[in-house]
Design a protein around this motif. Structure first.
Motif, PDB file in Angstrom:
ATOM      1  N   VAL A 147       1.949 -39.892 -25.621  1.00 14.04           N
ATOM      2  CA  VAL A 147       3.351 -39.232 -26.296  1.00 14.04           C
ATOM      3  C   VAL A 147       4.024 -39.812 -27.313  1.00 14.04           C
ATOM      4  O   VAL A 147       4.665 -40.564 -27.425  1.00 14.04           O
ATOM      5  CB  VAL A 147       3.697 -39.250 -25.116  1.00 14.04           C
ATOM      6  N   ALA A 148       3.821 -38.819 -28.521  1.00 17.09           N
ATOM      7  CA  ALA A 148       5.319 -38.472 -29.273  1.00 17.09           C
ATOM      8  C   ALA A 148       6.522 -38.871 -29.061  1.00 17.09           C
ATOM      9  O   ALA A 148       6.680 -36.680 -28.211  1.00 17.09           O
ATOM     10  CB  ALA A 148       4.629 -37.594 -30.540  1.00 17.09           C
ATOM     11  N   ARG A 149       7.502 -39.480 -29.539  1.00 15.39           N
ATOM     12  CA  ARG A 149       8.509 -39.326 -28.885  1.00 15.39           C
ATOM     13  C   ARG A 149       9.452 -37.908 -29.287  1.00 15.39           C
ATOM     14  O   ARG A 149      10.170 -37.244 -28.701  1.00 15.39           O
ATOM     15  CB  ARG A 149       9.569 -40.906 -29.405  1.00 15.39           C
ATOM     16  N   TYR A 150       8.876 -37.250 -31.155  1.00 17.05           N
ATOM     17  CA  TYR A 150       9.454 -36.098 -30.622  1.00 17.05           C
ATOM     18  C   TYR A 150       9.276 -35.370 -30.289  1.00 17.05           C
ATOM     19  O   TYR A 150      10.094 -34.502 -30.057  1.00 17.05           O
ATOM     20  CB  TYR A 150       8.912 -36.529 -32.750  1.00 17.05           C
ATOM     21  N   GLN A 151       8.324 -34.683 -30.320  1.00 17.17           N
ATOM     22  CA  GLN A 151       7.960 -33.791 -29.235  1.00 17.17           C
ATOM     23  C   GLN A 151       8.640 -34.198 -28.026  1.00 17.17           C
ATOM     24  O   GLN A 151       8.870 -33.312 -27.402  1.00 17.17           O
ATOM     25  CB  GLN A 151       6.245 -34.409 -29.202  1.00 17.17           C
ATOM     26  N   LEU A 152       9.038 -35.732 -27.036  1.00 19.60           N
ATOM     27  CA  LEU A 152       9.994 -35.240 -26.276  1.00 19.60           C
ATOM     28  C   LEU A 152      10.595 -34.551 -26.298  1.00 19.60           C
ATOM     29  O   LEU A 152      11.672 -33.947 -25.190  1.00 19.60           O
ATOM     30  CB  LEU A 152       9.580 -36.674 -25.390  1.00 19.60           C
ATOM     31  N   HIS A 153      11.844 -36.048 -27.625  1.00 25.01           N
ATOM     32  CA  HIS A 153      13.455 -35.024 -27.600  1.00 25.01           C
ATOM     33  C   HIS A 153      12.894 -33.464 -28.164  1.00 25.01           C
ATOM     34  O   HIS A 153      13.877 -33.123 -27.785  1.00 25.01           O
ATOM     35  CB  HIS A 153      13.073 -35.860 -29.116  1.00 25.01           C
ATOM     36  N   ARG A 154      11.951 -32.810 -28.173  1.00 29.31           N
ATOM     37  CA  ARG A 154      12.118 -31.338 -28.899  1.00 29.31           C
ATOM     38  C   ARG A 154      11.914 -30.919 -27.554  1.00 29.31           C
ATOM     39  O   ARG A 154      12.495 -29.347 -26.722  1.00 29.31           O
ATOM     40  CB  ARG A 154      11.047 -31.427 -29.739  1.00 29.31           C
ATOM     41  N   ALA A 155      10.796 -31.367 -26.657  1.00 25.92           N
ATOM     42  CA  ALA A 155      10.700 -31.050 -25.078  1.00 25.92           C
ATOM     43  C   ALA A 155      12.071 -31.033 -24.470  1.00 25.92           C
ATOM     44  O   ALA A 155      12.903 -29.383 -24.119  1.00 25.92           O
ATOM     45  CB  ALA A 155      10.231 -31.549 -24.860  1.00 25.92           C
ATOM     46  N   VAL A 156      13.163 -31.582 -24.709  1.00 25.37           N
ATOM     47  CA  VAL A 156      14.463 -32.062 -24.113  1.00 25.37           C
ATOM     48  C   VAL A 156      15.346 -31.217 -24.633  1.00 25.37           C
ATOM     49  O   VAL A 156      16.125 -30.784 -23.585  1.00 25.37           O
ATOM     50  CB  VAL A 156      14.686 -33.692 -24.097  1.00 25.37           C
ATOM     51  N   ARG A 157      15.207 -30.866 -25.370  1.00 25.63           N
ATOM     52  CA  ARG A 157      16.423 -29.714 -26.137  1.00 25.63           C
ATOM     53  C   ARG A 157      15.707 -28.317 -25.862  1.00 25.63           C
ATOM     54  O   ARG A 157      16.704 -27.499 -25.499  1.00 25.63           O
ATOM     55  CB  ARG A 157      16.041 -29.494 -28.187  1.00 25.63           C
ATOM     56  N   HIS A 158      14.805 -28.372 -25.565  1.00 25.75           N
ATOM     57  CA  HIS A 158      14.292 -26.988 -24.969  1.00 25.75           C
ATOM     58  C   HIS A 158      14.969 -26.826 -23.975  1.00 25.75           C
ATOM     59  O   HIS A 158      15.066 -25.846 -22.799  1.00 25.75           O
ATOM     60  CB  HIS A 158      13.014 -26.662 -25.042  1.00 25.75           C
ATOM     61  N   LEU A 159      14.415 -28.030 -23.181  1.00 28.17           N
ATOM     62  CA  LEU A 159      15.020 -28.114 -21.653  1.00 28.17           C
ATOM     63  C   LEU A 159      16.329 -27.856 -21.613  1.00 28.17           C
ATOM     64  O   LEU A 159      16.983 -26.566 -20.382  1.00 28.17           O
ATOM     65  CB  LEU A 159      14.681 -29.393 -20.790  1.00 28.17           C
TER      66      LEU A 159
END
Length: 1007
Positions: A147-159
């Protein structure tokens, strides 16, 4: 902290009056008001241990609730520092359990790797009717780094945006100095890319224990950030804290002993009580003040405070003290059953002991039947009071208990690490499983657990022996784990540790194991490059090459591939070709990935050497090899595939390049090869920019930059900043483009390589587009390097020549645009698509001062060529040049037509500044042009940046510069600077003109 400490045995209450902190409370109020008004705020609360940070966060929570802002709070824990996102999970997970927000399938899938409450959510379908999104190709398998960490960070921001959508949100994280690296990385992302919501994120930490990346977050947040310091009490505040029953002399003595630290003061006051009188003993004479040494040493606490807490513990009966110690071993927030297991007693006895501990305010009830110590420092003392051998046994018992419950390895690893012995294979397997589980989201934690596993692991058997397994590389072999450890250290940004681990791996491999040694050397060389140690990387490769007897062996070819890439980065086309000439195109003993790597590298030297037909042939051959290769073969060649993609972009083969980039990015993500993702994303951003797809280019460049920041790779970061700078300047956000360009240039350490020259070129373009023409021309010219040994590729050199021709033409008869037009013609001789169009546009610039009608014809032809090649942005610039030339020749109708075509292209591309310039020129020709209305972030009229538009609107409302500065938390000078740019973009000279322009009613598009 609260008021008096000498209360009932229940301890201080949550609603006791706050002592002091008036200045801090004003800052908290202002930050909450800003968040309530829609402006994101990041609040950093710092202070020494026990300084009252937690109480100030509680006060902030109460102030937020008064404003009806929902509050979520969590805390990092001292003895669970390796738990990924521990504080965030503590804050958010219970909320997700009760009320799951609407998330699409892909976002829920990513978030389920962090939040237990969402586990299984993405397999059950989207919540609340949200549209389902299929998992990204390549993201679902292929190793521990999927999993790309950047994608996870963006998902957390969306959450967080979803959680704040209705009523806003205040997210408070305490003791963040104990948070894991992944949490700090996430916070860094959030302050650089603030959630678009009414939100305040507050963090509390100890400055002496804070990592540099944590301590600088408030600075990175810029105008969104605010700092608060929890300072020691003054003597007067100590008196107020202790209350009227304590004499002034006693208060002064406690102040001196505590240093004004609220927690220390409370601990001393709890021990001494409120006794008063002329004959009262000194602190040093208090009974038990120097006793109870059996309770252990806690060196970070002052001796008097440590002793006070130890005396408090000495009042517990044997069972209560045993349970307290087991609870301290168990977790920051623990269940009774876990404490019972650690204490090796029944749960019933543990519950009785917990009642006693709660009555004495050692622990306090938490959520869902769990407990917490009243303060982390109390847990610290309790943990330290246990004998080392007993703690080891308690960790072991808790690990077994968790295993019996089927708890995942990530929950057991903390206890296994502290209790396992050398050679404990089940413990090693647990640590490795935990490391591989968290590696995608928290590679630093993965590295920590892999190191722990390696410490327990016996030496590997000799390579080639039966016990070693195939190639001596069994799943839990030292060689395998060292490779994984180097990878985890590298992708977590710990490059020095990564290269040292890779060199350890190299030393472990026998001299004759050329295949695995070559791969280890390649890994070392890539990391050395990221550390800006290019000479060391090259020397390492050459040294290993000399050790290989057969220069045509696959291992030797693999290392020569690294040398070719190194030469290309230096724009040493001849050197790269010389190395390639010593390598066959294929051989029977080559692995498929090696064949693809060599094919990928052959295109760029042919293109850079001006051999068009050869370059096209090599590109087509590489396309066939790539199309036939499975993902596993592409994964082996990701060191070189970016060069193929960049070559195709420079040659105008955009569709081919974009298809290849998309597939390669998916492979890189699935195999955790983040180092190469950045180069692929930057290639994607470059292609999108040239095609005029600026919004997509911005997304790709942002991900490239954020990934580079996570890797802490200077080279990759400069690449990303360069592409971001180019996207921003062509989008019309000149302030941001200049900031990005300056950061990119500053990151070039003078290596004399292509990426540094590209940074200087991009900065030059940004300077030119922002109106600083002379500075920009000088920067771009300097980026080109020596004409005999240019530092830029032919495609970029051609773009530079066209820009300089335009600048020289703007000087009228004093300029010499013809020289640059001649250079553009020479560079276009390679004959790639769009090159002829750029060369013709440069010739149009050269003709305009002397023959505008001829210039118009040339520019129109250039626009057709560029449009046919897919270069919409440059086609629009050519249409604009044609319109201006027609206008200069007095040909109004053709000028209007060309400018209309330019406007359509710029609007489609999102090139706001060029669109605004075109609109002004059309108005001069009598065309009524509608003023774009603000439709969302980044869609401001007249090419204004979001900040410029915000200032312009306040000016239009009649605010003075001082009032604007106060409203936006800016300096007056900053407001004045932005306002000068607003005047320029709006074509006005006064504040009244700003109001008139912004309030003008939109007219017809054309008349």
């Amino acid at each position: 902290m609260e008021g008096r400490a000498d209360r009932t045995t229940q301890g201080p209450t949550a609603h006791a009056p706050l002592i002091g902190r008036r200045a801090a409370l004003r800052v908290l109020d202002q930050a909450l008001d800003s968040a309530l008004g829609g402006s994101f705020r990041f609040l950093a609360l710092s202070g020494d241990p026990g300084a009252g940070k937690t109480r100030l966060l509680a006060e902030l929570a109460e102030l937020a609730e008064v404003r009806k802002l929902p509050v979520l709070g969590g805390r990092a824990a001292e003895f669970e520092q390796q738990m990924p996102f521990g504080a965030l999970v503590d804050a958010v997970d219970d909320r997700l359990e009760l009320n799951r927000p609407a998330l699409n399938l892909e976002t829920a899938r990513l978030l389920s790797t962090v939040f237990p409450a969402l586990t299984g959510a993405w397999t059950a379908g989207p919540a609340n009717g949200a549209p389902a999104v299929a998992p990204a190709r390549g993201d679902t398998g292929g190793g521990p780094f999927g999993v790309a960490r950047y994608q996870l960070h963006r998902a957390v921001r969306h959450l967080l945006e979803e959680l704040a959508a209705d009523n806003g949100l205040v997210l408070l994280l305490d003791d963040v100095h104990w948070a894991d690296d992944a949490s700090i990385e996430l916070l860094g992302y959030l302050v650089r890319h603030p959630p678009r919501a009414r939100m305040l994120i507050g963090v509390a930490y100890r400055p002496a224990q804070a990592a540099p990346r944590l301590a600088t977050l408030v600075d990175i947040a810029g105008e969104h950030g605010v700092s608060v310091s929890a300072d020691p009490f003054t003597p007067g505040e100590v008196e107020e804290f202790l209350g009227p029953d304590v004499s002034r002399s006693r208060s002064q003595a406690l102040y001196e002993a505590s240093g004004g630290n609220p927690f220390y003061l409370e601990a001393l006051a709890r021990r001494l009580g409120g006794r008063d009188g002329a004959s009262e003993p000194s602190l040093a004479e208090e009974p038990g003040w120097g006793a109870l040494s059996d309770l252990g040493e806690i060196t970070e606490l002052p001796p008097a405070v440590r002793t006070a807490l130890q005396v408090e513990l000495s009042g517990l009966d044997e069972t209560a003290l045993l349970v307290a110690r087991a609870a301290a071993v168990a977790a920051d927030e623990f269940e009774p059953a876990l404490a019972a297991a650690g204490a090796e007693i029944t749960e019933e006895r543990a519950l009785v002991a917990l009642d006693d501990l709660a009555a004495r305010d050692v622990v306090r009830p938490a959520s869902a039947g769990r407990f917490r110590f009243r303060h982390p420092l109390v847990r610290h003392v309790v943990y330290g009071s246990a004998a080392a051998g007993w703690r080891l046994g308690s960790h072991s018992r808790i690990a077994r208990h968790l295993a019996e419950l089927g708890a995942p390895a990530t929950l057991r690893a903390h206890h296994v690490e502290r209790s396992a012995g050398y050679g404990d294979q089940p413990a090693i397997a647990t640590l490795v499983e935990a490391a591989r589980t968290v590696a995608p989201q928290a590679p630093a934690t993965a590295a920590h657990w892999l190191r722990a596993a390696l410490r327990l692991m016996p030496e590997d058997p000799e390579p080639g022996s039966a016990a070693a397994g195939e190639n001596g590389d069994a799943p839990l072999s030292r060689v395998r784990l060292l490779s994984e450890l180097a990878h985890a250290q590298t992708v977590s940004g710990r490059l020095l540790e990564g290269v040292e681990t890779a060199r350890t791996l190299l030393r472990l491999l026998p001299p004759g194991d050329h295949a695995r040694r070559a791969r280890a050397v390649q890994m070392c060389a890539v990391i050395e490059r990221q550390l800006h140690r290019h000479q060391e990387a090259r020397a390492l490769v050459l040294d290993e090459l000399r050790r290989i007897p057969d220069p045509q062996a696959p291992a030797a070819v693999l290392l020569r591939v690294r040398l070719v890439a190194d030469r290309l980065m230096r724009v040493d086309i001849r050197g790269a070709q010389a190395v390639l000439d010593r390598m066959p195109e294929n051989a029977p003993d080559w692995e498929p990935g090696l064949r693809l790597a060599v094919a990928s590298l052959r295109v760029m030297p042919a293109y850079g050497g001006g051999r068009k037909a050869e370059a096209v042939a090599y590109a087509e051959a590489a396309e066939k090899v790539f199309a036939a290769a499975p993902d596993s073969h592409i994964a082996e060649a990701l060191d070189t595939v970016p060069w193929l993609c960049w070559s195709e972009i420079m040659m105008g083969r955009y569709d081919d390049a974009l298809r290849r980039i998309e597939r390669s990015i998916a492979v890189a993500r699935s195999t955790g090869q983040a180092s190469y993702i950045t180069y692929l994303l930057n290639a994607q951003a470059r292609a999108y920019t040239l095609l005029g797809r600026l919004a997509e280019a911005a997304d790709a460049a942002e991900e490239a930059t954020e990934t580079a920041r996570l890797l802490r790779s200077g080279e990759a970061l400069v690449f990303g900043l360069t592409q971001q700078c180019l996207v921003a300047t062509w989008s019309g956000d000149h302030d941001r483009a200049l900031r990005l360009g300056e950061e990119a240039v500053a990151g070039d350490l003078g290596a004399g390589e292509w990426w540094g020259a590209m940074a200087r070129f991009a900065h030059g373009v940004a300077l030119v587009n922002s109106g600083r023409t002379e500075e920009g021309a000088a920067a771009a010219l300097e980026a080109c390097g020596d004409p005999a040994a240019p530092e830029l590729d032919p495609s970029t050199l051609l773009s530079c020549a066209e820009m300089l021709a335009q600048i020289e033409a703007s000087r009228g008869k004093d300029g010499d645009p013809g020289r640059w037009a001649d250079i553009a013609d020479m560079l276009a001789e390679i004959g790639m698509p769009a090159d002829a169009g750029l060369a013709k546009l440069a010739r149009a610039h050269a003709a305009r001062p002397f023959d505008p009608a001829a210039a118009a014809v040339l520019a129109t032809e250039a626009a057709s060529l560029l449009a046919a090649a897919g270069r919409r942005l440059e086609a629009g610039r050519a249409e604009l040049a044609a319109g201006l030339a027609h206008q200069a020749a007095g040909e109004r109708d053709p000028a209007r037509e060309r400018l209309r075509a330019a406007a359509e292209l710029f609007e489609a591309c999102g090139a706001q500044a060029l669109l605004a310039q075109t609109a002004r020129e059309r108005r001069r020709l009598g065309v009524r042009v509608a003023t774009p209305r603000r439709g969302g972030q980044g869609d401001e009229p007249f090419g204004l940046s979001p900040r410029e538009y915000e200032i312009a609107m306040l000016v239009a409302q009649g605010c003075t510069n001082q009032q604007v500065a106060e409203k936006l938390f800016l300096s007056v000078r900053t407001v004045e600077t932005h306002l000068s740019r607003v005047f320029t973009k709006l074509g006005v000279t006064s504040r009244v003109g700003v109001a008139t322009a912004l309030n003008a009613r939109p007219g017809d598009r054309d008349s």
